[in-house]
Structures are given as structure tokens and as C-alpha cells.
Design a protein around this motif. Structure first.
Motif, short mmCIF file in Angstrom:
data_model
loop_
_atom_site.label_atom_id
_atom_site.label_comp_id
_atom_site.label_asym_id
_atom_site.label_seq_id
_atom_site.Cartn_x
_atom_site.Cartn_y
_atom_site.Cartn_z
N ALA A 436 -1.62 1.10 6.62
CA ALA A 436 -1.18 0.18 5.56
C ALA A 436 -2.37 -0.27 4.75
O ALA A 436 -3.46 -0.53 5.28
CB ALA A 436 -0.46 -1.02 6.16
N VAL A 437 -2.19 -0.38 3.46
CA VAL A 437 -3.22 -0.88 2.57
C VAL A 437 -3.11 -2.39 2.50
O VAL A 437 -2.02 -2.94 2.27
CB VAL A 437 -3.07 -0.27 1.16
CG1 VAL A 437 -4.12 -0.84 0.21
CG2 VAL A 437 -3.19 1.26 1.23
N ASP A 438 -4.22 -3.07 2.74
CA ASP A 438 -4.21 -4.55 2.66
C ASP A 438 -3.91 -4.99 1.24
O ASP A 438 -4.50 -4.48 0.28
CB ASP A 438 -5.56 -5.13 3.10
CG ASP A 438 -5.83 -4.87 4.57
OD1 ASP A 438 -4.83 -4.74 5.33
OD2 ASP A 438 -7.00 -4.80 4.96
N GLU A 439 -3.00 -5.94 1.12
CA GLU A 439 -2.68 -6.47 -0.20
C GLU A 439 -3.84 -7.33 -0.68
O GLU A 439 -4.43 -8.10 0.08
CB GLU A 439 -1.40 -7.29 -0.15
CG GLU A 439 -0.16 -6.47 0.12
CD GLU A 439 1.09 -7.30 -0.02
OE1 GLU A 439 0.97 -8.46 -0.49
OE2 GLU A 439 2.18 -6.80 0.31
#
Length: 442
Positions: A436-439
Motif C-alpha cells: 500500500a502507498v502511504d497517503e
């Protein structure tokens, strides 16, 4: 048993016919390698040919396998898709509907008469298609709710969906049910389009219950369509051009939109969904919208007084000159030739017709391209005060009849036969789960 003829022994005549590997592959629509794969899987039995050269196969067994698997169409060397069809033949710069010259048909009979004949083989003089009242009301309500900037194809697509909701029996794919729906759908599409501001309201009665009326029960479809395209009063020569254009455009073999319609029919989609599939593809600039490009070009030629600077601009920027050339014809598109002849009898079309000929002559200095039907539609739309998208509207309404003709053919084929295999070119598995890409902070 003897191989001598005339002995009275009938055992040879009764023996199962043997096919060669090539004959078997052709009958099944597969490659010879696939035939041997069927043998290895126990789906076919083979026998060595006399002399030990190759194998032979029982014809009845091959036919049984073809019925179980569905006969697939062989792929030609060019890689193009090929499907059996008895609707349109294009050869020697002419085209035919069920073996009859399509330009002669369109020159003698109305759009509705040609469509009905193409579907049923019966010529019914004076036939008129009528829109069921409930479907027409639903389509008009849906179209009226669209934004003002919506185009004609937007409206037609919405009208098809709305008409479908008013037909609870749309899933009946029997031939008569499909034709009854289509006879009602085509005038519903026309009836759902708004009239051009200032256009006459006298387009005749169109509502009915069975989708059919005779000549005294409603105006011809071309006459009903005219005020949806232009505010100018309809004159007989112009109506003749429009009606002929509708008849000419009913079908043109497996064009992109027709292929989409057949794919939908292959999945046993109902006729409204088939038409929706065709309309989705038709909207592309390389298909139904091509006449709009030709319209704008002709308008510019008339404004500038010559085709030379307009054609030069297209060539300088690497753009194709609209309305010229067709991959299926070496010389002039026969549909264009027919419409140009009729447009010569329309006085107000003279300037646009001359501009079209100027475009062809000017471009010929650079490339030997001939006029296609988009250029002829552009002459009609420009000279009649229609919007640039008018040709696309004519195309869509007309081709609906052809899409249904192809759907009727496809309903009789093996379902879902148009299922190509994808050639995967992505990363090979196994691959880890994505991280997952950190927001970013807000």
C-alpha cells in the motif's frame, strides 16, 4: 470386398467416408495440429492412410465433434476475422444485399421496404414502422432529461435504453419477437430526437402497437426524421436523398459497429442491447462520426471559395482529407455515386456538390482517392442547413436495421463463439502482494 466398380458389391458404398487431415481441419475450422490434439485426447479416432502417408478420419465422427464444439471460423492469412453471413457482399467496387445490387434497391424502394425485405425476404410495398406509444413516451422523457449540449448519438443511446425498459418481452429472441421489437425501436429512435428549432411539427402519426403501419397510417421514416435534422422545409428531392441514404447505409458487411453488435448477439443479448453495442462503436471518429469531419471541411471550402487551401492545410498537418478513400473500394464508393446523382436534382445542393467535386479533384493531384459516402452525406447536411452531426444520426438510424439482421444470423450460431484468447505479456507469477502507498498528509 472388391474395389472394382460394377460388381454389385455395395459394401464400399456403405463404408464411412474418410477425410484427410487437411479436410478434417477445414471442416472443424482448426489447424492440423489441433486435429492431432483431438486424437490424443480421445475426441477423434484416426487411421493410417493407404501407403502410410498421413491419417484419415471418419467424416461422421468429425461432423459429430463439430456439432459438440461448434464449428469455428478459420483465420485467414491476413489475420482478419471472417464470419459466415448472407447479408452483404462487396466485390468489384459494388455491393449487394442478399445478392441484389444495393444501390438499385435503394433507388427503387424506401428504407422501411428494404429493411423489411432484408429481414424477412418479403417485399411489402408501403410498409411503415410505428413506434409503440409507451416506448416512445419513455424514450422522449429520458432524452428530455439530458443536458442541452448532448449530441444526437447520446440521445439515441439513451432512447434505446428507455425503449428497452418499456418492453418486458425483450428477452424473447425468437425471430418474430426480435423483428417486432425492431420495427418499433427504429421509429422510436427518430421520435425521441427533438425537433430542430423552427422545424415543422407535421411529421405524421407514428404511434402504434405492432410496430407496423401501411402507407396511409403514418409518414415515411425519412419524412419523420427530416425535422429532427433541419429547420428547412422538406422538399421532395431532398426527402428522396435522405430516404435513399437511409436505405444505402443499412449494412456494409462487418464494419466495426456491426462486429460489436454480433459479439453482443453471440452472448444472446436482447435486440436493444445489440443496438446499444453498435451505437457505442459508431460514435468513434473513424466510423459514424466521419461524416461530421467531412461536413466541417466542406463548410470551410465554401467559406474560403476553393478546396485548394483547405486540402493543403490537411496535408500540411498530416491529416487525412475527410470523405475520401475506402479500404473496400478501388474507385468511387457506390453509395456516394448514387447520392451525388440524386443531389444533382436538389437546387440548393449545387454549391456544396461543386465544393465536394473540387475536394476530390484537388486531392487527386496528391493521391488518387475517390469520394466515399461520408462526403455525400456532408453535401446533404451542409446544403440543407443541418448540423455537422446530422450524417452520424442518419448513419445510426439506418444501421440499426443492419445490426438486427446480423443479430438474427448470430442468434443461430453457437453462443459465445467470439471468445478470443489473450496473449498475456505481463509479469510472470508468482509475484508478492502489492504494498500500500502511504497517503500524503492532509
Amino acid at each position: 470386398m472388391t474395389d472394382q466398380a460394377g460388381t454389385g458389391d455395395v459394401s464400399d458404398a456403405a463404408a464411412p467416408r474418410r477425410l484427410s487431415t487437411k479436410e478434417t481441419a477445414d471442416r472443424l475450422g482448426v489447424k492440423p495440429e489441433t486435429v492431432y490434439a483431438y486424437v490424443s485426447r480421445g475426441q477423434l479416432s484416426s487411421r493410417r492412410a493407404p501407403g502410410g502417408r498421413g491419417s484419415t478420419f471418419d467424416a461422421a465422427e468429425v461432423d459429430a465433434l463439430a456439432r459438440r464444439t461448434g464449428r469455428r471460423e478459420p483465420s485467414p492469412a491476413s489475420g482478419d476475422l471472417v464470419f459466415r453471413t448472407g447479408i452483404t457482399l462487396i466485390e468489384d467496387d459494388r455491393y449487394y444485399f442478399r445478392g441484389v445490387d444495393a444501390t438499385e434497391l435503394a433507388g427503387r424502394y424506401t428504407y422501411e421496404e428494404v429493411a423489411e425485405w432484408l429481414w424477412t425476404g418479403e417485399l411489402r410495398p408501403g410498409i411503415r414502422f410505428a413506434a409503440p406509444a409507451e416506448a416512445l413516451a419513455a424514450a422522449r422523457r429520458a432524452v428530455a432529461a439530458l443536458p442541452a449540449h448532448s449530441g444526437s448519438t447520446d440521445r439515441l443511446r439513451v432512447a434505446v435504453i428507455a425503449a428497452a425498459t418499456a418492453d418486458p418481452l425483450r428477452f424473447d429472441l425468437s425471430r418474430e419477437a426480435v423483428l417486432a421489437s425492431t420495427r418499433g425501436l427504429i421509429p422510436t429512435l427518430v421520435g425521441a430526437l427533438p425537433r430542430v428549432a423552427g422545424a415543422s411539427t407535421a411529421d405524421g402519426p407514428s404511434e402504434g402497437t405492432d410496430g407496423i403501419r401501411t402507407a396511409d397510417g403514418g409518414a415515411a421514416l425519412a419524412r419523420r426524421l427530416w425535422p429532427k435534422l433541419t429547420a428547412r422545409p422538406a422538399d421532395e428531392p431532398s426527402i428522396t436523398v435522405l430516404d435513399t441514404a437511409l436505405a444505402l447505409l443499412i449494412d456494409h458487411d462487418l464494419a466495426a459497429s456491426t462486429l460489436a453488435a454480433r459479439v453482443a448477439a453471440s452472448a444472446h443479448a436482447h435486440p436493444y442491447a445489440v443496438v446499444s453495442a453498435g451505437l457505442g462503436v459508431l460514435e468513434g471518429p473513424l466510423h459514424g462520426a466521419a461524416s461530421g469531419l467531412a461536413h466541417r471541411m466542406l463548410a470551410e471550402v465554401l467559406e474560403r471559395g476553393s478546396a485548394v487551401p483547405v486540402v493543403a492545410d490537411h496535408l500540411r498537418t498530416g491529416r487525412r482529407v475527410p470523405g475520401l478513400g475506402h479500404r473496400l473500394y478501388v474507385s468511387e464508393d457506390p453509395r456516394a455515386r448514387t447520392l451525388f446523382t440524386l443531389l444533382a436534382d436538389v437546387p440548393q445542393a449545387a454549391p456544396a456538390l461543386a465544393a465536394a467535386h473540387d475536394v476530390v479533384t484537388t486531392t487527386a493531384r496528391h493521391a488518387p482517392l475517390h469520394a466515399n459516402v461520408d462526403l455525400a452525406l456532408a453535401v446533404l447536411s451542409v446544403s440543407s442547413g443541418m448540423a455537422a452531426e446530422a450524417g452520424e444520426t442518419v448513419f445510426a438510424v439506418s444501421r440499426t436495421a443492419g445490426w438486427i439482421a446480423h443479430a438474427l444470423e448470430e442468434y443461430g450460431e453457437r453462443p459465445l463463439r467470439m471468445r478470443p484468447s489473450g496473449r498475456y505479456e505481463g509479469p510472470r507469477p508468482p509475484r508478492p502482494l502489492p504494498t500500500a502507498v502511504d497517503e500524503p498528509p492532509r
